[in-house]
Design an enzyme around this catalytic site. Structure first.
Site, PDB file in Angstrom:
ATOM      1  N   GLY A  42      -6.734   4.374   3.155  1.00 56.59           N
ATOM      2  CA  GLY A  42      -5.886   5.216   3.999  1.00 56.59           C
ATOM      3  C   GLY A  42      -5.354   4.474   5.213  1.00 56.59           C
ATOM      4  O   GLY A  42      -4.235   4.734   5.652  1.00 56.59           O
TER       5      GLY A  42
ATOM      6  N   ASP B 273       0.845  -1.213   0.000  1.00 55.21           N
ATOM      7  CA  ASP B 273       0.000   0.000   0.000  1.00 55.21           C
ATOM      8  C   ASP B 273       0.869   1.247   0.000  1.00 55.21           C
ATOM      9  O   ASP B 273       1.542   1.549   0.984  1.00 55.21           O
ATOM     10  CB  ASP B 273      -0.904  -0.001   1.239  1.00 55.21           C
ATOM     11  CG  ASP B 273      -2.068  -0.946   1.075  1.00 55.21           C
ATOM     12  OD1 ASP B 273      -2.332  -1.748   1.979  1.00 55.21           O
ATOM     13  OD2 ASP B 273      -2.714  -0.880   0.011  1.00 55.21           O
TER      14      ASP B 273
ATOM     15  N   MET C  70       0.983   5.223  -0.084  1.00 54.04           N
ATOM     16  CA  MET C  70       0.094   6.340   0.233  1.00 54.04           C
ATOM     17  C   MET C  70       0.908   7.640   0.281  1.00 54.04           C
ATOM     18  O   MET C  70       2.025   7.648   0.797  1.00 54.04           O
ATOM     19  CB  MET C  70      -0.573   6.105   1.594  1.00 54.04           C
ATOM     20  CG  MET C  70      -1.387   4.823   1.635  1.00 54.04           C
ATOM     21  SD  MET C  70      -2.153   4.614   3.255  1.00 54.04           S
ATOM     22  CE  MET C  70      -2.887   3.002   3.033  1.00 54.04           C
TER      23      MET C  70
ATOM     24  N   GLY D 156      -5.352   0.608   7.666  1.00 52.38           N
ATOM     25  CA  GLY D 156      -5.752  -0.771   7.931  1.00 52.38           C
ATOM     26  C   GLY D 156      -6.683  -0.786   9.134  1.00 52.38           C
ATOM     27  O   GLY D 156      -6.896   0.237   9.793  1.00 52.38           O
TER      28      GLY D 156
HETATM   29  C1  DX5 Z   1      -6.310   0.612   2.957  1.00 48.79           C
HETATM   30  C2  DX5 Z   1      -5.452  -0.367   2.212  1.00 48.79           C
HETATM   31  C3  DX5 Z   1      -5.806  -1.802   2.505  1.00 48.79           C
HETATM   32  C4  DX5 Z   1      -5.663  -2.117   3.966  1.00 48.79           C
HETATM   33  C5  DX5 Z   1      -6.201  -3.471   4.275  1.00 48.79           C
HETATM   34  O1  DX5 Z   1      -6.192   1.862   2.350  1.00 48.79           O
HETATM   35  O2  DX5 Z   1      -5.603  -0.184   0.822  1.00 48.79           O
HETATM   36  O3  DX5 Z   1      -4.956  -2.663   1.752  1.00 48.79           O
HETATM   37  O4  DX5 Z   1      -4.321  -2.047   4.325  1.00 48.79           O
HETATM   38  O5  DX5 Z   1      -5.974  -3.662   5.627  1.00 48.79           O
HETATM   39  P1  DX5 Z   1      -7.043  -4.377   6.565  1.00 48.79           P
HETATM   40  O6  DX5 Z   1      -7.075  -5.809   6.085  1.00 48.79           O
HETATM   41  O7  DX5 Z   1      -6.487  -4.214   7.930  1.00 48.79           O
HETATM   42  O8  DX5 Z   1      -8.349  -3.679   6.354  1.00 48.79           O
HETATM   43 ZN    ZN Z   2      -4.526  -1.702  -0.551  1.00 48.20          ZN
END
Ligand code: DX5
Ligand code: ZN
Length: 219
Positions: free
Chosen positions: A143, A36, A38, A145
């Site tokens: 944004g 990810d 960002m 997890g």
């Molecule tokens: C959020 C990310 C996801 C996130 C998934 O913006 O794109 O990939 O990290 O994490 P979980 O499984 O904790 O929702």
């Molecule tokens: Zn992601």
């Protein structure tokens, strides 16, 4: 029987040990590594960029499933391709010419992903759908997890599956955000091919990565 693939998100990994965390994911049966990216502008968080990805490349042969939550994205695509991304996924809102950005990813020899936020309609990518290898359906607002799965995206997954079957397209449907042991079955039955998960894989069962991956795969 559909082959279910798991792409663990390293956003939930120990960022001080990303290399060994990636090795644990590969040993634990991951099919891809979800990275990810960002920029603190497209999403209200900041993570890693090309230099880190380049250094992580040597820790695994698994495909790097790179999710670019950055905008504007077009001028950065080549940097991620050269850093070792295998799938480069962009958001349609982050480029002023989706066709051009898709063509650039293909020209660089990478697989093309396009991501739809929960509120982003399929119409945002429909003109290019036959040129897309992976559609990343966000089941949280991107944004962070650890957020709660948004069930309203299930209809979008089913629609994408219908479009794929009716037209003989072969894009993979990947779902990202809030995936856990109680919703993975319904997400897969809706038509997902690949599940992204960070929190569930790294935190459940005292962080037993292998059993968490196996549990997500066994619907
Ligand atoms: C959020 C990310 C996801 C996130 C998934 O913006 O794109 O990939 O990290 O994490 P979980 O499984 O904790 O929702
Ligand atoms: Zn992601």
């Amino acid at each position: 029987m559909k082959k279910i693939q798991i792409s663990p998100s390293i956003l939930s990994a120990d960022f001080s040990q990303l290399g060994s965390e990636i090795k644990k994911l590969e040993e634990g049966g991951a099919d891809l590594i979800h990275v990810d990216v960002m920029d603190g502008h497209f999403v209200p968080n900041l993570t890693i960029g090309p230099p880190v990805i380049k250094n992580l490349r040597k820790y695994t042969k698994l495909p790097f499933d790179v999710h670019l939550m950055i905008s504007p994205v077009h001028d950065y695509i080549q940097n991620y391709a050269e850093a070792g991304a295998d799938i480069i996924t962009i958001h349609p809102e982050a480029t002023n010419d989706l066709k051009n950005s898709i063509n650039l990813i293909k020209k660089l020899g990478k697989k093309v992903g396009v991501s739809l936020n929960p509120k982003t309609e399929i119409t945002m990518l429909i003109s290019e759908i036959k040129n897309i290898d992976l559609i990343l359906v966000m089941s949280v607002n991107p944004g962070f997890g650890g957020q709660k799965f948004m069930p309203e995206v299930l209809d979008k997954i089913k629609t994408l599956k219908n479009i794929k079957d009716e037209n003989g397209y072969n894009y993979n449907i990947e779902v990202d955000g809030g995936i856990n042991f109680s919703n993975s079955k319904i997400v897969l039955e809706a038509g997902a091919d690949i599940l992204v998960s960070g929190t569930t894989i790294f935190k459940e069962n005292n962080g037993d990565i292998r059993s968490n991956i196996e549990k997500l795969k066994s619907i």
